[in-house]
Design a protein around this motif. Structure first.
Motif, PDB file in Angstrom:
ATOM      1  N   ILE A  91       0.842  -1.198   0.000  1.00  0.00           N
ATOM      2  CA  ILE A  91       0.000   0.000   0.000  1.00  0.00           C
ATOM      3  C   ILE A  91       0.876   1.247   0.000  1.00  0.00           C
ATOM      4  CG2 ILE A  91      -1.710   1.336   1.309  1.00  0.00           C
ATOM      5  CD1 ILE A  91      -2.830  -1.372   2.301  1.00  0.00           C
ATOM      6  N   GLU A  92       1.919   1.218   0.817  1.00  0.00           N
ATOM      7  CA  GLU A  92       2.825   2.364   0.886  1.00  0.00           C
ATOM      8  C   GLU A  92       3.474   2.624  -0.483  1.00  0.00           C
ATOM      9  OE1 GLU A  92       6.019   3.944   4.124  1.00  0.00           O
ATOM     10  OE2 GLU A  92       6.190   1.838   3.535  1.00  0.00           O
ATOM     11  N   HIS A  93       3.839   1.555  -1.183  1.00  0.00           N
ATOM     12  CA  HIS A  93       4.450   1.680  -2.511  1.00  0.00           C
ATOM     13  C   HIS A  93       3.477   2.337  -3.493  1.00  0.00           C
ATOM     14  CE1 HIS A  93       6.055   0.333  -6.426  1.00  0.00           C
ATOM     15  NE2 HIS A  93       7.214   0.464  -5.822  1.00  0.00           N
ATOM     16  N   VAL A  94       2.226   1.929  -3.476  1.00  0.00           N
ATOM     17  CA  VAL A  94       1.215   2.520  -4.362  1.00  0.00           C
ATOM     18  C   VAL A  94       1.051   4.005  -4.054  1.00  0.00           C
ATOM     19  CG1 VAL A  94      -1.240   2.534  -4.975  1.00  0.00           C
ATOM     20  CG2 VAL A  94      -0.025   0.358  -4.787  1.00  0.00           C
ATOM     21  N   LEU A  95       0.954   4.350  -2.773  1.00  0.00           N
ATOM     22  CA  LEU A  95       0.798   5.755  -2.396  1.00  0.00           C
ATOM     23  C   LEU A  95       1.997   6.582  -2.856  1.00  0.00           C
ATOM     24  CD1 LEU A  95      -0.759   5.414   1.178  1.00  0.00           C
ATOM     25  CD2 LEU A  95      -1.908   6.169  -0.910  1.00  0.00           C
ATOM     26  N   GLN A  96       3.198   6.038  -2.729  1.00  0.00           N
ATOM     27  CA  GLN A  96       4.392   6.742  -3.204  1.00  0.00           C
ATOM     28  C   GLN A  96       4.329   6.936  -4.718  1.00  0.00           C
ATOM     29  OE1 GLN A  96       6.749   8.204  -1.455  1.00  0.00           O
ATOM     30  NE2 GLN A  96       6.013   7.469   0.516  1.00  0.00           N
ATOM     31  N   ASN A  97       3.930   5.883  -5.441  1.00  0.00           N
ATOM     32  CA  ASN A  97       3.878   5.954  -6.906  1.00  0.00           C
ATOM     33  C   ASN A  97       2.887   6.990  -7.424  1.00  0.00           C
ATOM     34  OD1 ASN A  97       5.869   4.092  -7.365  1.00  0.00           O
ATOM     35  ND2 ASN A  97       4.487   2.447  -7.976  1.00  0.00           N
ATOM     36  N   ILE A  98       1.810   7.208  -6.700  1.00  0.00           N
ATOM     37  CA  ILE A  98       0.819   8.188  -7.163  1.00  0.00           C
ATOM     38  C   ILE A  98       1.076   9.573  -6.563  1.00  0.00           C
ATOM     39  CG2 ILE A  98      -0.914   6.413  -7.614  1.00  0.00           C
ATOM     40  CD1 ILE A  98      -2.391   7.325  -5.067  1.00  0.00           C
ATOM     41  N   GLY A  99       2.192   9.726  -5.863  1.00  0.00           N
ATOM     42  CA  GLY A  99       2.553  11.024  -5.305  1.00  0.00           C
ATOM     43  C   GLY A  99       1.782  11.405  -4.058  1.00  0.00           C
ATOM     44  N   MET A 100       1.222  10.419  -3.384  1.00  0.00           N
ATOM     45  CA  MET A 100       0.415  10.697  -2.194  1.00  0.00           C
ATOM     46  C   MET A 100       1.021  10.066  -0.937  1.00  0.00           C
ATOM     47  SD  MET A 100      -2.283  12.383  -3.179  1.00  0.00           S
ATOM     48  CE  MET A 100      -3.450  12.658  -4.481  1.00  0.00           C
ATOM     49  N   GLY A 101       2.260   9.626  -1.013  1.00  0.00           N
ATOM     50  CA  GLY A 101       2.898   8.967   0.117  1.00  0.00           C
ATOM     51  C   GLY A 101       2.999   9.843   1.346  1.00  0.00           C
ATOM     52  N   HIS A 102       3.087  11.140   1.151  1.00  0.00           N
ATOM     53  CA  HIS A 102       3.197  12.077   2.266  1.00  0.00           C
ATOM     54  C   HIS A 102       1.880  12.260   3.014  1.00  0.00           C
ATOM     55  CE1 HIS A 102       1.590  14.434  -1.055  1.00  0.00           C
ATOM     56  NE2 HIS A 102       1.135  15.299  -0.148  1.00  0.00           N
ATOM     57  N   ARG A 103       0.786  11.776   2.448  1.00  0.00           N
ATOM     58  CA  ARG A 103      -0.543  12.016   3.033  1.00  0.00           C
ATOM     59  C   ARG A 103      -0.932  10.998   4.099  1.00  0.00           C
ATOM     60  NH1 ARG A 103      -4.206  14.254  -0.961  1.00  0.00           N
ATOM     61  NH2 ARG A 103      -5.810  13.864   0.590  1.00  0.00           N
ATOM     62  N   MET A 104      -0.197   9.867   4.149  1.00  0.00           N
ATOM     63  CA  MET A 104      -0.552   8.824   5.110  1.00  0.00           C
ATOM     64  C   MET A 104       0.722   8.199   5.655  1.00  0.00           C
ATOM     65  SD  MET A 104      -3.380   5.935   4.551  1.00  0.00           S
ATOM     66  CE  MET A 104      -4.365   5.563   5.962  1.00  0.00           C
ATOM     67  N   SER A 105       0.811   8.096   6.968  1.00  0.00           N
ATOM     68  CA  SER A 105       2.019   7.556   7.583  1.00  0.00           C
ATOM     69  C   SER A 105       2.047   6.035   7.500  1.00  0.00           C
ATOM     70  CB  SER A 105       2.108   7.989   9.044  1.00  0.00           C
ATOM     71  OG  SER A 105       1.135   7.313   9.821  1.00  0.00           O
ATOM     72  N   LYS A 106       3.249   5.503   7.597  1.00  0.00           N
ATOM     73  CA  LYS A 106       3.410   4.046   7.586  1.00  0.00           C
ATOM     74  C   LYS A 106       2.682   3.422   8.773  1.00  0.00           C
ATOM     75  CE  LYS A 106       6.665   0.354   7.074  1.00  0.00           C
ATOM     76  NZ  LYS A 106       7.785  -0.012   6.251  1.00  0.00           N
ATOM     77  N   SER A 107       2.692   4.093   9.920  1.00  0.00           N
ATOM     78  CA  SER A 107       2.012   3.530  11.092  1.00  0.00           C
ATOM     79  C   SER A 107       0.494   3.462  10.891  1.00  0.00           C
ATOM     80  CB  SER A 107       2.362   4.309  12.358  1.00  0.00           C
ATOM     81  OG  SER A 107       1.888   5.626  12.280  1.00  0.00           O
TER      82      SER A 107
END
Length: 156
Positions: A91-107
């Motif tokens: 899930i984290e990889h998908v969020l990073q790929n769409i440029g939204m990784g900063h919007r949700m923390s790994k925790s």
């Protein structure tokens, strides 16, 4: 931007009171209530994906977009998980790929996976929490919100 904020506020106002009664469907812990933090994280994840879909996949059917997200998360999950499961890394990889990784923390992502999924212990004593692809599809679809919104409604 304002419509997204209004949508988020409307969803929070409707769903937050019902969040204490949210049940993880298709889970080995069937009947288990999710925490308020997990329910809010699921809503946040849905908002992120919906925002991205509206901006970049508006011509696609929402279900098709959701299936593509699940496939990408499954394909990018840890190597040591079963092939039809999704890990927090996926899930984290998908969020990073769409440029939204900063919007949700790994925790927050790990919180969803650990509450909704299972955390089997491997031969080395390590546990890797995962959810099935179907559980993820359910979490990011309107079915999840519609199903859980009705839990606090009085029965007729």
């Amino acid at each position: 931007m304002i419509s997204i904020a209004i949508s988020s506020l409307r969803r929070a106002a409707i769903v937050a009171p019902a969040a204490r009664n949210i049940i993880a469907r298709n889970s080995p812990h069937q009947g288990r209530h999710l925490s308020m933090a997990c329910a809010n994280s699921v809503l946040k994840l849905n908002d992120i994906f919906e925002e991205y879909r509206a901006e970049n996949y508006s011509q696609e059917y929402p279900k098709r977009f959701q299936k593509e997200v699940v496939k990408a998360a499954t394909d990018n999950s840890s190597e040591n998980v079963p092939p039809t499961t999704v890990s927090a890394e996926g899930i984290e990889h998908v969020l990073q790929n769409i440029g939204m990784g900063h919007r949700m923390s790994k925790s927050e992502i790990e919180g969803i996976i650990s509450e909704v999924g299972t955390c089997p212990i491997d031969d080395s004593g390590e546990s890797q929490c995962v959810i099935s692809s179907n559980q993820m599809l359910d979490l990011i679809s309107k079915n999840w919100e519609d199903h859980h919104h009705g839990l606090n409604q009085p029965r007729s």
